[in-house]
Structures are given as C-alpha cells and as structure tokens.
Design a protein around this motif. Structure first.
Motif, short mmCIF file in Angstrom:
data_model
loop_
_atom_site.label_atom_id
_atom_site.label_comp_id
_atom_site.label_asym_id
_atom_site.label_seq_id
_atom_site.Cartn_x
_atom_site.Cartn_y
_atom_site.Cartn_z
N TYR A 1 0.83 -1.21 0.00
CA TYR A 1 0.00 0.00 0.00
C TYR A 1 0.87 1.26 0.00
O TYR A 1 0.60 2.22 -0.74
N ALA B 1 -0.24 5.00 -1.10
CA ALA B 1 -1.39 4.97 -0.20
C ALA B 1 -0.88 4.81 1.23
O ALA B 1 -1.06 3.75 1.85
N LEU C 1 -3.54 3.88 4.13
CA LEU C 1 -3.95 2.48 4.19
C LEU C 1 -2.84 1.61 4.75
O LEU C 1 -3.10 0.65 5.50
N ALA D 1 -6.48 10.82 -8.06
CA ALA D 1 -7.18 10.45 -6.82
C ALA D 1 -6.56 11.12 -5.60
O ALA D 1 -7.26 11.47 -4.65
N ASN D 2 -5.25 11.34 -5.63
CA ASN D 2 -4.54 11.93 -4.49
C ASN D 2 -4.11 13.36 -4.77
O ASN D 2 -3.10 13.82 -4.25
N ASN E 1 -3.47 11.94 0.09
CA ASN E 1 -4.05 10.60 0.18
C ASN E 1 -5.15 10.53 1.22
O ASN E 1 -6.21 9.94 0.99
N VAL E 2 -4.95 11.12 2.38
CA VAL E 2 -5.96 11.07 3.44
C VAL E 2 -7.21 11.83 3.04
O VAL E 2 -8.34 11.36 3.23
N LEU F 1 -9.12 9.86 0.30
CA LEU F 1 -9.81 8.70 0.85
C LEU F 1 -11.03 9.11 1.66
O LEU F 1 -12.09 8.48 1.57
N LEU G 1 -13.94 10.06 -0.65
CA LEU G 1 -14.64 8.91 -1.22
C LEU G 1 -15.51 8.20 -0.18
O LEU G 1 -16.64 7.78 -0.46
N LEU G 2 -14.98 8.04 1.04
CA LEU G 2 -15.72 7.30 2.07
C LEU G 2 -16.99 8.02 2.49
O LEU G 2 -18.03 7.38 2.69
N TYR H 1 -19.10 6.52 -1.24
CA TYR H 1 -19.25 5.21 -0.60
C TYR H 1 -19.73 5.33 0.84
O TYR H 1 -19.39 4.49 1.68
#
Length: 244
Positions: free
Chosen positions: A45, A50, A53, A124-125, A129-130, A133, A136-137, A141
C-alpha cells in the motif's frame, strides 16, 4: 524496475504467509503467518502511494486485531482436535460457495475496471491521500461505509451473546461468602503460595509453615506432593519430613 522487484518479492511473501495460515499445524503459527501477510500488504500500500492504508493496516490489523488473536490463543488455548470437528452442519459447503462467489465478484470487478480504465493515483490523491480517501468514504461510498460499521457492531453483539453464560443460581452476597469462609472447614485467609519458606519454587513443592511442616493446601490437588526440603542437620520432625 525497483517497484516491480518490490512487488514480486512482497507478493511472494504475502502468498507464502497466506498458505501458512491454512496449512500451519498450530493456531499460533497461523496467526503469525497472517500477521506476516498483513505487513507485506501494508508495504505494498505504501509503495502504491497509499500511506494511510499502509499505516492503518499495520496499526489496526497487525498491531491490534492480530495481537488480540494471539492473546486469546495464549489465554484459552486451542486444541488441534477441536478444529477438525464440524460444529455447524454444512459450513464447509457454504464456505466453498461463498468463496467461489467472492472470486467471481472480484474477477468481474477487475474486468470492469480494466475495460473502463483506471482513474490514476495522481488524480485520486491530488489533494493528498488522506483527504482523497475521506472524500470517497463520506460521499460516494458513505452507504457502504455505514453498512460495514453496522456489520461490525452486529458481529460484536453476536459474540457477546454467544459468550454470555446464564446464571441459574442466586448470586451470593458478601455476608454469605464471609460466613462460608469462617465456617468449619473454610479458609478465613488466603491459601499459602508454593515455595514459601522453601528452597524450591516448583508448584508441586508444598509451602513450609513456621514450625517446619509442609502445608498441603499450598499444592493443587491434581499434583503429587514432593518431600519438603529441609536443611542439612535438621532435627527429626523438622521440614525434612515427607508429606503423607
């Protein structure tokens, strides 16, 4: 080139650890093999940009969940004969069906992403990264994230219900326990520990009382009492006598 070498080395370590989980003769070895697999995944990861992760994989899964598994194994132990008994009828068939279904879903997901193309880590980043993520969460999602949390809570409650033992007798009060302790045949004080006033700390060597005699209460009933060691030159009747 370096990233490819890192991937193949860590992938081999992860696969070997996964095989050790299902083929190890003891549960402790399986848990350690699973920890090795999780650490290899965490490094993968981090290598794929990432870091969040990777850190979560080490801190939460390897550092918390796996250590909890090891503590449970050390406290209660696992008999190898028990793991071979099928307590739930049809659980092996159900596990095979679920595994095959999960494999089909995984292959379908990878095929769909391969056909439509990957988004790319740079996009995406782009804000970190944090942050990416979290975005998205808690947006795209969010529903799946909440369902996962509810599933974990349900699993925890189910474990509590299964581990609960119903009390069929009334719980004794502190007064009743004190009366039983001071009744004839009871023990008002704590039992002596093995090795007290003795020259050995083995659990089958009884403790020596102040008068030199051995205390049978200091040794478990399932163990065979050993002679109470005494000094050289002790008078007959001292601690050199044997317990009967």
């Amino acid at each position: 080139m370096g990233e490819a070498v890192l991937f193949w080395v860590l992938a081999a370590v992860a696969v070997i650890g996964a095989l050790g989980v299902v083929s190890a003769p003891k549960a402790v070895y399986s848990a350690i093999s699973l920890a090795v697999t999780m650490i290899a995944l965490a490094v993968l990861y981090i290598a794929q940009d990432a870091p969040f992760l990777g850190v979560v994989q080490v801190v939460v899964y390897t550092g918390a969940v796996m250590m909890l598994f090891l503590f449970v194994l050390m406290l209660i132990g696992v008999d190898s004969s028990e793991s071979l008994v099928e307590t739930l009828r049809g659980q092996r068939v159900s596990a095979i069906v679920v595994g095959v279904g999960f494999g089909v879903l995984l292959i379908a997901g990878i095929g769909t992403v391969s056909a439509n193309g990957f988004t790319g880590l740079a996009q995406a980043n782009r804000n970190g990264n944090v942050e990416g993520l979290a975005l998205l969460l808690f947006t795209k999602y969010l529903w799946a994230f909440e369902l996962t949390g509810a599933l974990l809570i349900t699993a925890a409650l189910g474990a509590m219900v299964l581990a609960h033992r119903e009390r069929f007798e009334r719980r004794k009060t502190q007064r009743e326990l004190a009366i039983e302790r001071f009744a004839p045949g009871g023990h008002p004080t704590t039992l002596p520990n093995p090795g007290v006033y003795a020259r050995h700390n083995a659990v089958d060597v009884p403790a020596r009382l102040p008068d030199g005699r051995g205390s049978e209460l200091s040794v478990s009933a399932i163990l065979q009492l050993r002679p109470v060691p005494g000094d050289h030159g002790d008078e007959p009747g001292d601690g050199s006598r044997e317990l009967r």
